[in-house]
Design a protein around this motif. Structure first.
Motif, PDB file in Angstrom:
ATOM      1  N   ASN A 119      86.539 106.152  91.740  1.00 18.51           N
ATOM      2  CA  ASN A 119      85.320 106.111  90.932  1.00 18.51           C
ATOM      3  C   ASN A 119      84.191 105.278  91.517  1.00 18.51           C
ATOM      4  O   ASN A 119      83.035 105.429  91.102  1.00 18.51           O
ATOM      5  CB  ASN A 119      85.658 105.594  89.527  1.00 18.51           C
ATOM      6  N   LEU A 120      84.514 104.401  92.469  1.00 18.59           N
ATOM      7  CA  LEU A 120      83.469 103.589  93.099  1.00 18.59           C
ATOM      8  C   LEU A 120      83.157 104.040  94.517  1.00 18.59           C
ATOM      9  O   LEU A 120      82.158 103.599  95.093  1.00 18.59           O
ATOM     10  CB  LEU A 120      83.882 102.110  93.127  1.00 18.59           C
ATOM     11  N   ALA A 121      83.993 104.875  95.094  1.00 19.76           N
ATOM     12  CA  ALA A 121      83.777 105.290  96.477  1.00 19.76           C
ATOM     13  C   ALA A 121      83.827 106.803  96.649  1.00 19.76           C
ATOM     14  O   ALA A 121      82.796 107.439  96.879  1.00 19.76           O
ATOM     15  CB  ALA A 121      84.803 104.612  97.390  1.00 19.76           C
ATOM     16  N   PHE A 122      84.997 107.400  96.515  1.00 22.49           N
ATOM     17  CA  PHE A 122      85.167 108.801  96.901  1.00 22.49           C
ATOM     18  C   PHE A 122      84.261 109.765  96.126  1.00 22.49           C
ATOM     19  O   PHE A 122      83.554 110.581  96.724  1.00 22.49           O
ATOM     20  CB  PHE A 122      86.632 109.210  96.752  1.00 22.49           C
ATOM     21  N   LEU A 123      84.273 109.704  94.808  1.00 24.18           N
ATOM     22  CA  LEU A 123      83.479 110.645  94.013  1.00 24.18           C
ATOM     23  C   LEU A 123      81.968 110.408  94.153  1.00 24.18           C
ATOM     24  O   LEU A 123      81.207 111.370  94.319  1.00 24.18           O
ATOM     25  CB  LEU A 123      83.909 110.584  92.540  1.00 24.18           C
ATOM     26  N   PRO A 124      81.488 109.143  94.125  1.00 28.27           N
ATOM     27  CA  PRO A 124      80.055 108.937  94.377  1.00 28.27           C
ATOM     28  C   PRO A 124      79.620 109.368  95.782  1.00 28.27           C
ATOM     29  O   PRO A 124      78.530 109.899  95.956  1.00 28.27           O
ATOM     30  CB  PRO A 124      79.880 107.424  94.197  1.00 28.27           C
TER      31      PRO A 124
END
Length: 269
Positions: free
Chosen positions: A197-202
């Motif tokens: 939620n803080l790296a891959f999806l953004p």
């Protein structure tokens, strides 16, 4: 530097760490190398199983675009197309053959080449749109790699937590260490959920935005070259193609044009 990306990740990390500290926790409590190894190693392995290695490497090479935004090619391409339109109107479309060696962007170069070779506008549109569709299909896999990683990492974090709990259950005879062991076990879950939620999806969302901007410029190229072939007035072409650029790009372009005109007027006769 993309201040939105950098500021976003710093703000997210600061908020989470500040909450941890306010609750009386310590940063070293969530610094577990084994948990990171399980989550990131397992996620990378799952992604490589799902996608060809070439696609995974292409996605990793694109990571720099998340934090570093290259100079927009939109205005430069628009200016080049208007120059080609003026030249073609004065000397004919064949005169653009002399400029082919100077064109660095492959998509624009091929479009102009087809136009110079006498391709009909409808046929040129069909050829270049087919190329753009194929390019879109390939490049859509790049953000999809990070979206898949965002789907895998929370589950792999749970696997890490379960593995930690298994180790804890084997030492129930030392009951004073059980609570600490359980806390450590759940760090893997934190890593998995946070990575998603803080790296891959953004990252996937930002790369999708960057790719769409690049494709919009290519759509502008197709429309511009066809307009040149049809003999449209260069000023009308410029107004038409500006609709492909965002409001910010238009404002920058008008400002640069006004500055250039003002500088020309100041030159003494």
């Amino acid at each position: 530097m993309d201040t939105s990306s950098l500021g976003g990740i710093l703000l997210a990390l600061a908020g989470i760490l500040a909450g941890l500290l306010l609750e009386g926790g310590r940063i070293d409590q969530i610094m577990q190398p084994t948990a990171a190894m399980i989550v990131f190693g397992g996620t990378l392995g799952a992604v490589m199983l799902q996608y060809p290695l070439a696609t995974v490497l292409a996605a990793l090479r694109r990571l720099a675009q998340v934090f570093f935004q290259g100079k927009s090619a939109g205005q430069a391409t628009l200016k080049q197309l208007v120059e080609f339109a003026n030249k073609a109107r004065r000397h004919g479309i064949v005169s653009l053959d002399q400029d082919l060696a100077k064109i660095k962007e492959p998509f624009l170069k091929q479009s102009i080449m087809l136009a110079v070779d006498g391709t009909e506008p409808a046929e040129l549109r069909k050829i270049m749109e087919l190329q753009l569709d194929n390019l879109t299909e390939r490049e859509e896999k790049i953000p999809a790699v990070f979206e898949s990683a965002g789907g895998f990492s929370p589950t792999i974090g749970i696997i890490g937590a379960v593995l930690g709990l298994i180790q804890v259950m084997q030492h129930l005879d030392h009951i004073d260490q059980v609570g600490r062991g359980i806390a450590v076990a759940f760090v893997a879950t934190i890593y998995g959920v946070a990575a998603a939620n803080l790296a891959f999806l953004p990252i996937a969302g930002k790369l999708r935005h960057r790719i769409r901007e690049e494709h919009r410029v290519k759509e502008m190229v197709i429309e511009g070259v066809i307009s040149i072939l049809e003999g449209m007035n260069p000023r009308m072409i410029e107004v038409k193609l500006e609709s492909f650029l965002g409001a910010g790009s238009k404002a920058k372009g008008r400002k640069a044009k006004e500055s250039a005109e003002a500088a020309t007027e100041e030159v003494p006769a």
